[in-house]
Design a protein around this motif. Structure first.
Motif, mmCIF file in Angstrom:
data_model
loop_
_atom_site.group_PDB
_atom_site.id
_atom_site.type_symbol
_atom_site.label_atom_id
_atom_site.label_comp_id
_atom_site.label_asym_id
_atom_site.label_seq_id
_atom_site.Cartn_x
_atom_site.Cartn_y
_atom_site.Cartn_z
ATOM 1 N N ASP A 1 0.760 -1.217 0.059
ATOM 2 C CA ASP A 1 -0.122 -0.136 0.006
ATOM 3 C C ASP A 1 1.000 1.211 -0.120
ATOM 4 O O ASP A 1 0.691 2.201 -0.562
ATOM 5 N N THR A 2 1.842 1.261 0.680
ATOM 6 C CA THR A 2 2.853 2.434 0.704
ATOM 7 C C THR A 2 3.333 2.829 -0.516
ATOM 8 O O THR A 2 3.446 3.891 -0.728
ATOM 9 N N ILE A 3 3.542 1.956 -1.390
ATOM 10 C CA ILE A 3 4.234 2.528 -2.651
ATOM 11 C C ILE A 3 2.999 2.841 -3.426
ATOM 12 O O ILE A 3 3.227 3.822 -4.426
ATOM 13 N N GLU A 4 1.595 2.048 -3.496
ATOM 14 C CA GLU A 4 0.536 2.630 -4.018
ATOM 15 C C GLU A 4 0.350 4.309 -3.847
ATOM 16 O O GLU A 4 0.180 4.993 -4.567
ATOM 17 N N VAL A 5 0.602 4.758 -2.357
ATOM 18 C CA VAL A 5 0.308 5.940 -2.183
ATOM 19 C C VAL A 5 1.339 6.890 -2.707
ATOM 20 O O VAL A 5 1.056 7.889 -3.181
ATOM 21 N N LEU A 6 2.882 6.485 -2.478
ATOM 22 C CA LEU A 6 3.756 7.351 -2.816
ATOM 23 C C LEU A 6 3.922 7.575 -4.527
ATOM 24 O O LEU A 6 4.165 8.636 -4.760
ATOM 25 N N THR A 7 3.207 6.540 -5.288
ATOM 26 C CA THR A 7 3.403 6.502 -6.675
ATOM 27 C C THR A 7 1.955 7.209 -7.121
ATOM 28 O O THR A 7 1.584 7.410 -8.231
ATOM 29 N N ASN A 8 1.187 7.839 -6.167
ATOM 30 C CA ASN A 8 -0.076 8.242 -6.490
ATOM 31 C C ASN A 8 -1.077 7.202 -7.560
ATOM 32 O O ASN A 8 -1.683 7.786 -8.381
ATOM 33 N N GLY A 9 -0.950 5.974 -7.053
ATOM 34 C CA GLY A 9 -1.636 5.080 -7.580
ATOM 35 C C GLY A 9 -0.976 4.585 -8.812
ATOM 36 O O GLY A 9 -1.762 3.510 -9.528
ATOM 37 N N ARG A 10 0.077 4.915 -9.544
ATOM 38 C CA ARG A 10 0.636 4.532 -10.557
ATOM 39 C C ARG A 10 0.792 2.707 -10.524
ATOM 40 O O ARG A 10 0.702 2.203 -11.414
ATOM 41 N N TYR A 11 1.513 2.699 -9.444
ATOM 42 C CA TYR A 11 2.040 1.211 -9.001
ATOM 43 C C TYR A 11 0.867 0.862 -7.968
ATOM 44 O O TYR A 11 1.084 1.565 -6.673
ATOM 45 N N LYS A 12 0.160 -0.245 -8.169
ATOM 46 C CA LYS A 12 -0.968 -0.707 -7.070
ATOM 47 C C LYS A 12 -0.629 -1.800 -6.312
ATOM 48 O O LYS A 12 -0.075 -2.636 -6.937
ATOM 49 N N SER A 13 -0.814 -1.911 -5.169
ATOM 50 C CA SER A 13 -0.713 -2.991 -4.213
ATOM 51 C C SER A 13 -2.038 -4.018 -4.761
ATOM 52 O O SER A 13 -2.967 -3.538 -5.355
ATOM 53 N N VAL A 14 -1.701 -5.113 -4.547
ATOM 54 C CA VAL A 14 -2.727 -6.210 -5.188
ATOM 55 C C VAL A 14 -3.127 -7.291 -4.049
ATOM 56 O O VAL A 14 -2.269 -7.625 -3.247
ATOM 57 N N GLU A 15 -4.514 -7.315 -4.372
ATOM 58 C CA GLU A 15 -5.023 -8.391 -3.208
ATOM 59 C C GLU A 15 -4.771 -9.741 -3.639
ATOM 60 O O GLU A 15 -4.378 -10.094 -4.794
#
Length: 362
Positions: A277-291
């Motif tokens: 989730d942290t990378i999703e936030v930092l990249t503004n959703g460009r790279y998303k965490s996956v369920e």
């Protein structure tokens, strides 16, 4: 590890899945049986239009490859992060003997008598120790899994009382292994920064003294794998997660892609890496965490060793400015990472629900 409320429910001896397996009964306790909508459909073939194997990164081409190999692997890494959020890493540079040693001490720990393992209980208020995490109510469904988790870095996270004295080489092996995984995470984040056209040290400078924890998961064979889950669907709160799948284990890890649960086929000596989730936030959703989730097997046990790597709890996080523009407006607010970590461990695993904490509401 961030604290959780004292109201957390302590899982009893009767819910220890290894003890249930010893009884050799086909009856699954009600506490483990999932609602029909949550049960894995293990008997149905996966219908997916393309190659269902998650991509593989050859780490040696990033570290020591020629310019052409490096550029190709960086482009592949970008695709992994944008389209999958998961990838396997081969030629990662970690001694294969060390991978065998960490599996050996983990298995030796789980094979000890229950009374011995219960000397290191997952105490209410933490997610360290032996037992089950993320359990908050008596009627909550349990995962078919035993866990043993430890905080590693910074050093103040360590609870010495939870580090087992048996096997005798457990602590030394975990320390050596964790140092190697930490180096891998730092390097991967440098290359991920390059895929975003950012300075390669942007994450290391931002994270401070990174938080690192390890969790060992043991999934005994289950007589009715169609009724239970090994681990509930969730995304990780970390920046990166590195998973080692035990040699000879059943295929258990599944990721959600296009509303289809895809199994991750283990590659010998490779490590599975996923975006948190942290990378999703930092990249503004460009790279998303996956369920993702884990399923069980009727005949085979499964072991996994998972490392979580995240920013210091003191750090304030939000989308990196260079990744916010008119085409990709800011999707997440700024917040303290320690607060998010506390939020994450005080909620049961429910897909990507915990990330709502950071989203800017429309």
């Amino acid at each position: 590890m961030a604290p959780i409320p004292a109201s957390v429910i302590k899982v009893g001896h009767i819910d220890d899945v290894q003890e249930l397996k010893k009884k050799k009964t086909s009856q699954i306790p009600e506490r483990f049986i999932r609602d029909t909508t949550e049960r894995p459909t293990l008997d149905k073939p996966i219908s997916y239009p393309c190659n269902i194997n998650i991509p593989v990164i050859d780490f040696s081409k990033l570290v020591e490859g020629n310019r052409d190999d490096f550029c190709k692997e960086i482009m592949k890494l970008r695709t992994c992060c944008e389209e999958w959020g998961f990838f396997q890493v081969m030629n990662h540079g970690i001694d294969l003997e060390l991978l065998e040693r960490i599996e050996k001490v983990a298995m030796e720990f789980f094979m000890m008598p229950l009374e011995e393992k219960q000397k290191y209980p997952m105490i209410p208020g933490t997610v360290q120790g032996y037992g089950q995490a993320f359990v908050f109510s008596e009627d909550q469904k349990l995962d078919w899994c035993n866990m043993f988790a430890l905080g590693l870095e910074p050093h103040y996270l360590r609870n010495p009382k939870l580090w087992p004295t048996k096997p005798s080489d457990f602590s030394e092996t975990v320390d050596i292994y964790s140092r190697e995984i930490r180096k891998l995470c730092k390097n991967l984040l440098k290359y991920i920064a390059i895929t975003l056209s950012l300075n390669d040290d942007v994450f290391e400078e931002m994270f401070g003294v990174a938080v690192q924890a390890v969790r060992m998961n043991y999934y005994p064979a289950c007589p009715r794998p169609d009724l239970v889950l090994g681990l509930s669907p969730h995304s990780d709160g970390s920046a990166l997660t590195v998973l080692q799948q035990g040699k000879g284990s059943s295929v258990g890890l599944q990721i959600l892609k296009h509303n289809t649960w895809i199994p991750v086929q283990p590659i010998p000596n490779a490590l599975v890496v996923n975006i948190g989730d942290t990378i999703e936030v930092l990249t503004n959703g460009r790279y998303k965490s996956v369920e993702h989730r884990a399923v069980t097997h009727k005949e085979k046990d499964r072991l996994s060793i998972v490392t979580f790597y995240a920013p210091s709890y003191e750090i304030e996080l939000g989308p990196i400015q260079e990744l916010v523009d008119d085409n990709n407006p800011c999707k997440y607010r700024r917040y303290n990472h320690g607060e998010y970590s506390k939020h994450y461990v005080t909620n049961k695993l429910q897909g990507k629900k915990t990330l709502e904490f950071a989203k800017i509401k429309n």
